[in-house]
Design a protein around this motif. Structure first.
Motif, PDB file in Angstrom:
ATOM      1  N   THR A 142       0.674  -1.205  -0.113  1.00  0.00           N
ATOM      2  CA  THR A 142      -0.010  -0.141   0.264  1.00  0.00           C
ATOM      3  C   THR A 142       0.780   1.212  -0.059  1.00  0.00           C
ATOM      4  OG1 THR A 142      -0.086  -0.180   2.389  1.00  0.00           O
ATOM      5  CG2 THR A 142      -2.007  -1.266   1.395  1.00  0.00           C
ATOM      6  N   PRO A 144       3.696   2.028  -2.293  1.00  0.00           N
ATOM      7  CA  PRO A 144       4.634   1.983  -3.477  1.00  0.00           C
ATOM      8  C   PRO A 144       5.488   3.088  -3.708  1.00  0.00           C
ATOM      9  CG  PRO A 144       2.497   2.584  -4.328  1.00  0.00           C
ATOM     10  CD  PRO A 144       2.330   2.228  -2.935  1.00  0.00           C
ATOM     11  N   SER A 179       2.206  -0.199  -7.489  1.00  0.00           N
ATOM     12  CA  SER A 179       0.771  -0.457  -7.012  1.00  0.00           C
ATOM     13  C   SER A 179      -0.050  -1.323  -7.750  1.00  0.00           C
ATOM     14  CB  SER A 179       0.107   0.960  -7.058  1.00  0.00           C
ATOM     15  OG  SER A 179       0.234   1.551  -8.159  1.00  0.00           O
TER      16      SER A 179
END
Length: 263
Positions: A142, A144, A179
């Motif tokens: 969560t 990146p 992500s």
């Protein structure tokens, strides 16, 4: 490629020597082979729901159900005067590991510290058949944007890095995680040629210079082969570590599998 008239001759010859019954039997046989192949869903189940990587061997999992599931612990830079905070835990169903925390500056170094999740089990893994490949991590994040993710493995006979405090030597490299939509898992690959045993305690990198003037070396087959992993070391891996190091900020990394793979 054969001329068109030759291909026509081949087609005619095939039809002249192959009856409809023989053709049907061949198709039935092919259908049987296809039916025997495991579906994608089955392959994913066999690999713990992780993306399947062809030509690979699983080195570590987190479900606790097989011999590649090890005990992990977490350590932060307060052991060297820092203020970073990290945690290691398993998901609610015990299927993957969760590495989470915040890396802060070490005041007296005026540089970011580290958080480390590492195996504490006694084991020996063999990745030597994949020397031309590397490590494949099945992960998701969560954060990146965090730039300090690193991975290392200990191995019997690995050289200790300059100024190192480890009992045994290890090879380390950096990686990034993009992500992903819908919390999907992604496979991050790191060639063994990107790992070096000569990494800095200050940055975790192999390209930086320490305050005492020592210049670390990255793996290069021609100029610095002694810091590169080789088959003998890869045959005797004794530990794995995930790092958040050398970059300030929050991080959250989930990991489902560690594998060695051809790339």
């Amino acid at each position: 490629r054969a001329p068109a008239e030759d291909r026509s001759d081949w087609t005619a010859a095939w039809h002249s020597h192959t009856s409809p019954t023989a053709t049907m039997l061949a198709l039935v046989a092919l259908a049987g082979v296809a039916a025997a192949l495991p579906p994608v869903e089955q392959l994913l189940q066999q690999h713990g729901g992780a993306p399947f990587v062809a030509d690979s061997v699983v080195l570590a999992t987190f479900s606790g159900d097989d011999e590649t599931s090890y005990t992990w612990t977490e350590m932060n830079d307060p052991v060297m005067g820092g203020q970073s905070v990290g945690t290691w835990s398993l998901s609610s169903d015990g299927a993957w590991g969760v590495f989470d925390g915040t890396v802060k500056n070490v005041t007296f170094l005026n540089a970011p510290g580290f958080c480390q999740a590492l195996t504490s089990s006694v084991f020996r893994a063999d990745a030597s058949p994949y020397l031309a490949g590397g490590i494949a991590l099945t992960v998701r994040t969560t954060t990146p944007e965090y730039k300090g993710y690193k991975f290392s493995f200990n191995a019997i006979g690995a050289p200790r890095h300059h100024g190192g405090h480890e009992a045994t030597g290890s090879y380390k490299t950096s990686f990034a995680v993009a992500s992903a939509a819908n919390d999907e898992w992604t496979v991050v690959t790191m060639p063994f040629s990107s790992f070096s045993s000569d990494w800095s305690d200050y940055t975790g990198e192999c390209s930086t210079q320490d305050p005492d003037g020592y210049q670390h070396q990255c793996c290069d087959a021609e100029t610095s082969p002694d810091v590169c992993p080789d088959a003998a070391r890869l045959a005797q891996i004794t530990g794995f570590s995930l790092w958040a190091e050398g970059a300030e900020g929050d991080f959250h990394l989930e990991i489902k599998q560690i594998a060695a793979a051809m790339m």
